[in-house]
Design an enzyme around this catalytic site. Structure first.
Site, short mmCIF file in Angstrom:
data_model
loop_
_atom_site.label_atom_id
_atom_site.label_comp_id
_atom_site.label_asym_id
_atom_site.label_seq_id
_atom_site.Cartn_x
_atom_site.Cartn_y
_atom_site.Cartn_z
N CYS A 115 37.91 36.83 40.15
CA CYS A 115 38.48 35.65 41.59
C CYS A 115 37.60 35.46 42.74
CB CYS A 115 40.25 36.20 41.76
SG CYS A 115 41.09 34.83 42.97
N HIS A 223 42.62 36.94 37.40
CA HIS A 223 43.32 38.37 37.73
C HIS A 223 43.55 38.97 35.75
CE1 HIS A 223 43.31 38.05 41.40
NE2 HIS A 223 43.71 36.29 41.55
N GLU A 225 43.60 42.34 36.12
CA GLU A 225 43.61 43.95 36.07
C GLU A 225 45.03 43.49 36.07
OE1 GLU A 225 44.13 40.61 40.03
OE2 GLU A 225 42.88 41.26 38.35
#
Length: 253
Positions: A115, A223, A225
């Site tokens: 990001c 994202h 993660e």
């Protein structure tokens, strides 16, 4: 000689004012993903701007994860004025990351950008950003829904199409997969020496790699993660990053 040492992954912190005092902070989800998905030891690096000792940091680093953040890269770094003064900026983080990125690639330290980190890599290589993708002709609104529910904010909302023969396509084993979307800014002019690895349906670049890098050097706009252990494409990215960090450990022993 140390064998099988756990790789150390640096995470540049955000500079944040909390109450009366400034703090250096990093999101728990990034730290957790480094541990669980990349099998590495996260080390949060204070955002000291130009005071940061880049050479000393690279001596410690087996990898660098550039996490997402609330703030945006200051547009002066790509020769633009601030479009929306209400949006947060973080000059101290800019002063660290924009110097660290090129030095890390040159030093063959694996780099993963997420990001804001994705946008930082583009700017570090001379690229520019759309400061408001949703106000750009032909582009969709890539911002998250206005809801406190994290599961809705991070829900997979659009596909990305990987570039045939590219690193991300090989890494994930997929030509297309779903991703979340929580960003207001995005790549306008691609930085020199960067290669587009994936696109959103509206044509916005969603992933890049560094051409000619001697190790892992990849960044994504979404994202990965989030829920990384249960999302195969996301996990593949972190596994590849972790493997590159471990390879650096072996070379340094």
């Amino acid at each position: 000689m140390m064998q099988n040492r756990t790789p150390v992954v640096l995470l540049p912190a955000d500079s944040r004012q909390l109450g009366d005092h400034p703090f250096h902070v990093a999101g728990h989800k990034y730290v957790k993903a480094v541990v669980q998905a990349a099998h590495a030891l996260p080390l949060i690096v204070p955002a000291l701007g130009s005071e940061s000792d880049i050479a000393a940091l690279l001596e410690v680093a087996d990898g660098i994860l550039l996490p997402g953040a609330v703030s945006n890269v200051h547009p002066s770094h790509f020769d633009q004025d601030v479009r929306d003064p209400s949006l947060p900026l973080d000059p101290a983080r800019d002063g660290l990351t924009l110097r660290l990125i090129r030095a890390a690639v040159d030093a063959r330290v694996p780099v993963l950008g997420i990001c804001r980190g994705f946008q930082e890599i583009n700017v570090a290589f001379g690229g520019s950003l759309h400061q408001a993708v949703h106000e750009t002709a032909g582009m969709a609104d890539h911002r998250e829904p206005d809801t406190p529910e994290l599961e809705q904010q991070y829900a997979q909302v659009h596909t990305v199409r990987t570039v045939a023969g590219g690193q991300l396509a090989a890494m994930t084993g997929s030509s297309e997969f779903m991703v979340n979307s929580l960003h207001g800014q995005g790549i306008d002019r691609l930085g020199a020496g960067l290669v587009a690895e994936a696109y959103a349906p509206d044509g916005l670049i969603e992933a890049v790699s560094v051409a000619g890098a001697k190790t892992f050097a990849l960044a994504v706009q979404w994202h990965p993660e989030w829920d990384v252990l249960n999302t195969p494409a996301y996990l593949a990215i972190f596994r590849a990053f972790g493997a590159a960090c471990q390879a650096r450990v072996v070379k340094r022993n």
